[in-house]
Design a protein around this motif. Structure first.
Motif, PDB file in Angstrom:
ATOM      1  N   ILE A  71     -10.256  -2.919   8.820  1.00  0.00           N
ATOM      2  CA  ILE A  71      -9.291  -2.608   7.751  1.00  0.00           C
ATOM      3  C   ILE A  71      -7.896  -3.060   8.167  1.00  0.00           C
ATOM      4  O   ILE A  71      -7.428  -2.726   9.268  1.00  0.00           O
ATOM      5  N   TYR A  73      -3.952  -2.775   7.453  1.00  0.00           N
ATOM      6  CA  TYR A  73      -2.931  -1.942   6.814  1.00  0.00           C
ATOM      7  C   TYR A  73      -1.654  -2.763   6.682  1.00  0.00           C
ATOM      8  O   TYR A  73      -1.166  -3.315   7.676  1.00  0.00           O
ATOM      9  N   ASN A  75       1.621  -3.916   3.398  1.00  0.00           N
ATOM     10  CA  ASN A  75       2.060  -3.766   2.006  1.00  0.00           C
ATOM     11  C   ASN A  75       2.188  -5.107   1.311  1.00  0.00           C
ATOM     12  O   ASN A  75       2.636  -6.088   1.921  1.00  0.00           O
ATOM     13  N   SER A  92      -3.620  -9.631   0.287  1.00  0.00           N
ATOM     14  CA  SER A  92      -5.092  -9.573   0.195  1.00  0.00           C
ATOM     15  C   SER A  92      -5.688 -10.986   0.272  1.00  0.00           C
ATOM     16  O   SER A  92      -6.735 -11.203   0.875  1.00  0.00           O
ATOM     17  N   GLN A 102     -10.923  -5.726   3.481  1.00  0.00           N
ATOM     18  CA  GLN A 102     -10.306  -4.435   3.136  1.00  0.00           C
ATOM     19  C   GLN A 102      -8.838  -4.415   3.532  1.00  0.00           C
ATOM     20  O   GLN A 102      -8.517  -4.516   4.719  1.00  0.00           O
ATOM     21  N   ARG A 104      -5.322  -2.025   2.971  1.00  0.00           N
ATOM     22  CA  ARG A 104      -4.799  -0.753   2.442  1.00  0.00           C
ATOM     23  C   ARG A 104      -3.294  -0.669   2.698  1.00  0.00           C
ATOM     24  O   ARG A 104      -2.789  -1.291   3.634  1.00  0.00           O
ATOM     25  N   PRO A 105      -2.585   0.149   1.931  1.00  0.00           N
ATOM     26  CA  PRO A 105      -1.138   0.289   2.151  1.00  0.00           C
ATOM     27  C   PRO A 105      -0.852   0.810   3.561  1.00  0.00           C
ATOM     28  O   PRO A 105      -1.619   1.620   4.095  1.00  0.00           O
ATOM     29  N   GLU A 108      -1.059   4.465   4.758  1.00  0.00           N
ATOM     30  CA  GLU A 108      -2.340   5.163   4.905  1.00  0.00           C
ATOM     31  C   GLU A 108      -2.858   5.115   6.344  1.00  0.00           C
ATOM     32  O   GLU A 108      -3.866   5.742   6.676  1.00  0.00           O
TER      33      GLU A 108
END
Ligand code: GLY
Ligand code: MN
Ligand code: MN
Length: 462
Positions: A71, A73, A75, A92, A102, A104-105, A108
């Motif tokens: 994942i 992380y 923005n 992305s 994957q 995510r912000p 998180e």
């Protein structure tokens, strides 16, 4: 960027090697120079770059060893970012190009780490070296600053080293791009150097060529008439007829692979006979050491070989006397060669030094010496195919060190202090190349850069 599969494979391998828990790789942020919006040139963390290829600030990656989940992380750009920094491809999309599905912000990340911790998973992280990332480790995992080093994951460090230490052919191509730019830097400064110029003028010419090459410098330029000062970043002297210039410079390729080269050349284009004597000793030491950079040979052996050639050379000039083996074993030659032969090079100019030299350069069979000179050898263990090492012996006359040793009569059985007085203002010579260890022997990578006395003089005369 390398192809997608390269990054996918690197991540699979690291998860397999670490075995369990969650691996946290933190990218770098901008680092302020004097206030937040005036930052140093952005440099991504090399481990993050190795496993993601993503050269952007404020990113972190988690790799879940048991599930294989990866994942990112970070923005997506805000409208403010687009106005001030210019629009970029969506994060992305950039992630997908390196095989990461994957995203995510960033905010998180803290909860994800805390959840992993609460479920009993180990969070493996690498030694942080930037204040910003140390603060995050404290904020997200509650690890006090003074414990962050000892609580790094030895399993992760060893696994990263085992992957990054052997360079792939594609990585060698990148390093050779950096070396081609570096060659242009050397040809320009050798040709343009004239008595009366300032060191800074030459350093500026070289820096401009590095930028024009599409990357930056891999490390700050050393370009000095006082080559005896090992990490001399002053550039304010005027170069005089009869001076030597020691230039230690390397470009970074657009993908951040480093070059690390040193050449020493005469300001007026012609070495004096004293300068030739010292230069030839250093060159002989470098060539003899490079010849030993083969799989299965300890780097320590190459360092000692260079030390012996330097000792023999200084004996021929009546500066050292006595038995060469004894001089090198006791470290008396370190008065003139107080640093190590070289270090690994790759994404970092001192590759993976952030992971700790005791993991990188030493092992159970090769422990670090405490002897002056030898203790500065960054890597002593056995060489393997795919290692790229710098080979950078030098010979320096350091007046403060000479005086200190003489006052204490240090190694007076080996050092001819009376003769040495004729040399004390000589300055220093170092010669450095980047060498790939192959099954067929050492290979100096990159295009040839003038190195013999004749070649250097010819390059200086344009
Ligand atoms: N340029 C830094 C070094 O040679 O190690
Ligand atoms: Mn160097
Ligand atoms: Mn070096």
């Amino acid at each position: 960027m390398f192809n997608t599969e390269t990054y996918i494979q690197r991540r699979s391998k690291i998860m397999l090697a670490v075995g369990d828990g969650l691996i946290l790789l933190m990218g770098n942020d901008f680092s302020p120079m004097n206030y937040t919006d005036n930052a140093y040139h952005f440099r991504q963390d090399s481990n993050f770059l190795y496993f993601t290829g993503l050269n952007l600030p404020v990113l972190a990656l988690t790799l879940h060893c048991s599930s294989g989940e990866v994942i990112l992380y970070g923005n997506e750009q805000s409208i403010e970012d687009k106005i001030w920094m210019g629009p970029q491809k969506a994060l992305s999309e950039q992630a997908a190009a390196v095989g990461i599905e994957q995203v995510r912000p960033y905010n998180e990340l803290a909860a994800a780490l805390q959840t992993a911790r609460a479920s009993g998973q180990q969070v493996h992280y690498l030694p942080p070296y930037r204040g910003e990332n140390k603060i995050q480790l404290f904020q997200y995992l509650g690890i006090p600053f003074e414990q962050q080093k000892e609580r790094t994951s030895a399993a992760l460090i060893k696994a990263v080293i085992s992957l990054r230490e052997r360079k792939s052919p594609a990585e060698i191509v990148e390093m050779e791009k950096a070396l081609a730019i570096t060659k242009a830097m050397y040809l320009a400064v050798m040709k343009q150097c004239k008595p009366g110029m300032k060191e800074a003028q030459l350093a500026g010419i070289a820096h401009g060529i590095a930028l024009a090459g599409g990357g930056e410098l891999a490390y700050p330029i050393i370009l000095t008439k006082n080559g005896q000062v090992l990490h001399n970043h002053e550039h304010h002297h005027v170069l005089q007829d009869g001076d030597l210039v020691l230039a230690d410079m390397g470009a970074a390729s657009a993908m951040q692979y480093a070059a690390d080269i040193t050449r020493t050349f005469p300001v007026n284009g012609k070495f004096s006979s004293q300068q030739k004597d010292i230069y030839q000793i250093v060159l002989n030491a470098q060539l003899a050491a490079i010849d030993l950079l083969r799989p299965g040979i300890k780097h320590l052996e190459a360092h000692l070989k260079a030390s012996k050639v330097i000792t023999e050379g200084l004996k021929s000039l009546n500066i050292l006397k006595g038995d060469t083996e004894e001089i090198v074993a006791l470290g008396a030659h370190a008065l003139f060669f107080p640093h190590g032969l070289g270090h690994m090079i790759g994404l970092d100019v001192h590759d993976m030094e952030d992971l700790g030299e005791h993991y990188l350069g030493y092992d159970e069979e090769t422990t670090r010496s405490t002897q002056f000179g030898l203790k500065s050898l960054r890597m002593a263990r056995e060489l393997e195919e795919g290692h790229v090492m710098t080979s950078e012996p030098g010979l320096y006359f350091i007046p403060d060190l000479i005086d200190k040793w003489q006052e204490n009569n240090h190694f007076a059985q080996f050092v001819n202090y009376a003769e040495l007085q004729h040399w004390r203002n000589f300055s220093g010579v170092r010669i450095e190349d980047d060498v790939l260890v192959t099954a067929n022997g050492p290979r100096i990578i990159g295009p040839a850069i003038p190195k013999t006395i004749e070649e250097v003089e010819a390059a200086c005369q344009g």
